[in-house]
Design a protein around this motif. Structure first.
Motif, PDB file in Angstrom:
ATOM      1  N   LEU A  90       0.831  -1.200   0.000  1.00 35.78           N
ATOM      2  CA  LEU A  90       0.000   0.000   0.000  1.00 35.78           C
ATOM      3  C   LEU A  90       0.866   1.252   0.000  1.00 35.78           C
ATOM      4  CD1 LEU A  90      -2.709   1.466   0.227  1.00 35.78           C
ATOM      5  CD2 LEU A  90      -2.577   1.161   2.717  1.00 35.78           C
ATOM      6  N   LEU A  91       1.924   1.242   0.812  1.00 36.37           N
ATOM      7  CA  LEU A  91       2.822   2.396   0.855  1.00 36.37           C
ATOM      8  C   LEU A  91       3.476   2.641  -0.509  1.00 36.37           C
ATOM      9  CD1 LEU A  91       4.544   1.791   4.311  1.00 36.37           C
ATOM     10  CD2 LEU A  91       2.902   3.598   3.739  1.00 36.37           C
ATOM     11  N   MET A  92       3.885   1.556  -1.175  1.00 35.41           N
ATOM     12  CA  MET A  92       4.488   1.722  -2.497  1.00 35.41           C
ATOM     13  C   MET A  92       3.446   2.182  -3.510  1.00 35.41           C
ATOM     14  SD  MET A  92       7.272   1.834  -4.145  1.00 35.41           S
ATOM     15  CE  MET A  92       8.165   1.471  -2.644  1.00 35.41           C
ATOM     16  N   GLY A  93       2.192   1.746  -3.362  1.00 37.59           N
ATOM     17  CA  GLY A  93       1.133   2.219  -4.240  1.00 37.59           C
ATOM     18  C   GLY A  93       0.892   3.713  -4.082  1.00 37.59           C
ATOM     19  N   ILE A  94       0.923   4.199  -2.836  1.00 37.57           N
ATOM     20  CA  ILE A  94       0.783   5.638  -2.592  1.00 37.57           C
ATOM     21  C   ILE A  94       1.957   6.395  -3.203  1.00 37.57           C
ATOM     22  CG2 ILE A  94       0.734   7.407  -0.790  1.00 37.57           C
ATOM     23  CD1 ILE A  94      -0.697   5.330   0.990  1.00 37.57           C
ATOM     24  N   PHE A  95       3.148   5.825  -3.082  1.00 34.35           N
ATOM     25  CA  PHE A  95       4.354   6.426  -3.656  1.00 34.35           C
ATOM     26  C   PHE A  95       4.205   6.581  -5.174  1.00 34.35           C
ATOM     27  CE2 PHE A  95       8.642   5.959  -5.464  1.00 34.35           C
ATOM     28  CZ  PHE A  95       9.365   6.876  -4.733  1.00 34.35           C
ATOM     29  N   VAL A  96       3.733   5.532  -5.838  1.00 35.85           N
ATOM     30  CA  VAL A  96       3.544   5.582  -7.291  1.00 35.85           C
ATOM     31  C   VAL A  96       2.474   6.611  -7.663  1.00 35.85           C
ATOM     32  CG1 VAL A  96       2.742   4.275  -9.299  1.00 35.85           C
ATOM     33  CG2 VAL A  96       4.350   3.228  -7.681  1.00 35.85           C
ATOM     34  N   ALA A  97       1.343   6.582  -6.944  1.00 35.81           N
ATOM     35  CA  ALA A  97       0.254   7.515  -7.247  1.00 35.81           C
ATOM     36  C   ALA A  97       0.710   8.960  -7.101  1.00 35.81           C
ATOM     37  CB  ALA A  97      -0.932   7.234  -6.323  1.00 35.81           C
ATOM     38  N   GLY A  98       1.516   9.226  -6.085  1.00 34.76           N
ATOM     39  CA  GLY A  98       2.026  10.578  -5.893  1.00 34.76           C
ATOM     40  C   GLY A  98       2.880  11.040  -7.064  1.00 34.76           C
ATOM     41  N   HIS A  99       3.690  10.131  -7.616  1.00 31.13           N
ATOM     42  CA  HIS A  99       4.517  10.502  -8.759  1.00 31.13           C
ATOM     43  C   HIS A  99       3.687  10.726 -10.022  1.00 31.13           C
ATOM     44  CE1 HIS A  99       7.950   9.332  -6.278  1.00 31.13           C
ATOM     45  NE2 HIS A  99       8.674  10.018  -7.124  1.00 31.13           N
ATOM     46  N   LEU A 100       2.669   9.916 -10.214  1.00 33.31           N
ATOM     47  CA  LEU A 100       1.806  10.117 -11.379  1.00 33.31           C
ATOM     48  C   LEU A 100       1.096  11.461 -11.288  1.00 33.31           C
ATOM     49  CD1 LEU A 100       0.253   6.541 -11.730  1.00 33.31           C
ATOM     50  CD2 LEU A 100       2.206   7.517 -12.969  1.00 33.31           C
ATOM     51  N   PHE A 101       0.611  11.795 -10.097  1.00 33.13           N
ATOM     52  CA  PHE A 101      -0.059  13.076  -9.899  1.00 33.13           C
ATOM     53  C   PHE A 101       0.931  14.225 -10.102  1.00 33.13           C
ATOM     54  CE2 PHE A 101      -1.811  16.465  -7.099  1.00 33.13           C
ATOM     55  CZ  PHE A 101      -3.045  16.618  -7.712  1.00 33.13           C
ATOM     56  N   GLY A 102       2.157  14.050  -9.586  1.00 34.59           N
ATOM     57  CA  GLY A 102       3.166  15.095  -9.746  1.00 34.59           C
ATOM     58  C   GLY A 102       3.558  15.301 -11.196  1.00 34.59           C
ATOM     59  N   ALA A 103       3.668  14.208 -11.949  1.00 36.18           N
ATOM     60  CA  ALA A 103       4.041  14.329 -13.358  1.00 36.18           C
ATOM     61  C   ALA A 103       2.985  15.075 -14.164  1.00 36.18           C
ATOM     62  CB  ALA A 103       4.262  12.944 -13.953  1.00 36.18           C
TER      63      ALA A 103
END
Length: 410
Positions: A90-103
């Protein structure tokens, strides 16, 4: 691939070397370390794209560090009862989602929000990763398993941050975010396939004992020195890319190579500090902080020479990380009776220092001083830290005199 040993109790799983599970955790920490450090090299690109000043863009570093420092311990305490494998995924999923949103961010607020979301997942990841790593191997191999997890950070310094900066300069900063997200997805897939669902529960010390050890002289003075060390470093390092461009007159496409030198020096410093911490920690700490002070002075005096900066940055990285490694060992030694909370707060303290350094650098720049003067600010802090190290080393020697050293009485 993971294999189950036939005679282990309670379904204990041992991952044969090389362990895909450990390598997946290494890859994840590499992504996390890269996203924390690469932002310094991307500040010029981000500021141009979003029409920001460099000091304003620098607050992306501050917010991220505060998110790690504050959010990490809070999330770890709130989620300690949940199964480890789903939690780390879950933590890694949040990490990925944050990068997609940032991009996809079209303004400063969106990018700041993305960085804060990413930082919260970062803050609670490391402690959980270390516990899982220990459960994957036999007891005599736990140290090496933990070292492999932490190696992701040093490799991020050497390869991830310079590589991400090079990609950002060539393809735009958003490309760096997309690529980090992709590698993190790969790490999450590896973790999902290789980490066991029945990781052994970690036995924690009593929370009161964990809090009590924070008041020990060796622990709280180490945290203080960590904070000062990191503030000193990141007052300058946060703005190293624009400083190299505007003051040293380095071509933008050369910054990644210069940061590579810093990363190599930092990696050497980590291993050197770890070794010296076992031999002469007090003298090495004082020497390291003194060398850091001299390195700051040299950065100020020679910051208009590209050749000097190419030589100095690896040396600066080495003494910075050498001193940090010794302070980490000092915390764990002082908190040996109940180390869980103290070890978690190591990351928090470093990130408070990163936030403080980025903020102090921004305040210095907005006050009218330039990039060239930032190393002087770091030098002043480093000199004060060296004086503090001399005092606390003397206190350590007095506190650690064993009873057997005193005259025996009948």
């Amino acid at each position: 691939m993971a294999t189950r040993a036939p005679d282990l109790p309670r379904g204990r799983t041992i991952i044969h070397r090389p362990s895909l599970g450990l390598l997946s955790l290494f890859l994840a920490t590499f992504c996390i370390g890269t996203t924390e450090f690469v932002i310094a090299g991307l500040l010029p690109e981000i500021s141009r794209d979003l029409t920001l000043t460099i000091p304003t863009a620098g607050y992306l570093v501050t917010a991220y560090a505060l998110g790690v420092a504050v959010g990490g311990p809070i999330i770890s305490m709130l989620t300690s009862r949940f199964p480890r494998k789903p939690m780390i995924l879950l933590l890694m999923g949040i990490f990925v989602a944050g990068h997609l949103f940032g991009a996809l961010a079209t303004n400063y607020l969106m990018l700041m929000t993305a960085r804060i979301v990413i930082s919260f997942s970062h803050g609670s990841f490391f402690g959980l990763a270390l516990v899982i790593a220990a459960s994957l191997v036999s007891e005599e191999r736990r140290g090496r398993a933990g070292a492999l997890v932490f190696a992701g950070i040093t490799v991020a310094n050497v390869l991830g941050a310079p590589g991400g900066t090079a990609i950002g300069n060539a393809l735009g900063w958003r490309a760096t975010f997309w690529i980090i997200a992709g590698i993190a997805c790969l790490a999450a897939l590896f973790m999902a396939r290789s980490l066991p669902d029945d990781s052994a529960r970690h036995e924690r010390s009593n929370l009161r004992d964990q809090v009590r050890v924070l008041g020990r002289q060796m622990v709280f003075t180490s945290f203080l020195m960590m904070g000062l060390l990191t503030v000193a470093v990141f007052t300058t390092f946060t703005y190293i890319a624009p400083s190299l461009i505007d003051v040293t007159r380095v071509a933008p496409d050369m910054i990644a190579w210069i940061l590579l030198g810093f990363g190599v020096g930092a990696t050497v410093g980590v291993f050197l500090g770890g070794r010296l911490a076992d031999i002469a920690p007090g003298r090495t700490l004082i020497a390291g902080l003194l060398l850091q002070s001299l390195a700051f002075v040299a950065l100020f005096a020679l910051n208009r020479s590209p050749l000097a900066m190419v030589v100095l940055l690896p040396i600066w990285g080495c003494v910075n990380f050498m001193s940090g490694q010794i302070l980490q060992a000092r915390v764990l030694k002082g908190a040996a009776a109940a180390p869980e909370l103290a070890s978690t707060l190591i990351s928090s303290m470093f990130n408070f220092g990163i936030a403080g350094g980025a903020t102090l650098g921004a305040v210095t720049l907005t006050s009218g001083l330039g990039y060239a003067q930032l190393p002087l600010v770091g030098a002043g802090i480093a000199i004060a830290n060296t004086a503090l190290a001399i005092v606390v080393t003397q206190l350590d020697r007095k506190a650690l005199v064993p009873p057997s050293a005193a005259p025996e009485s009948a």
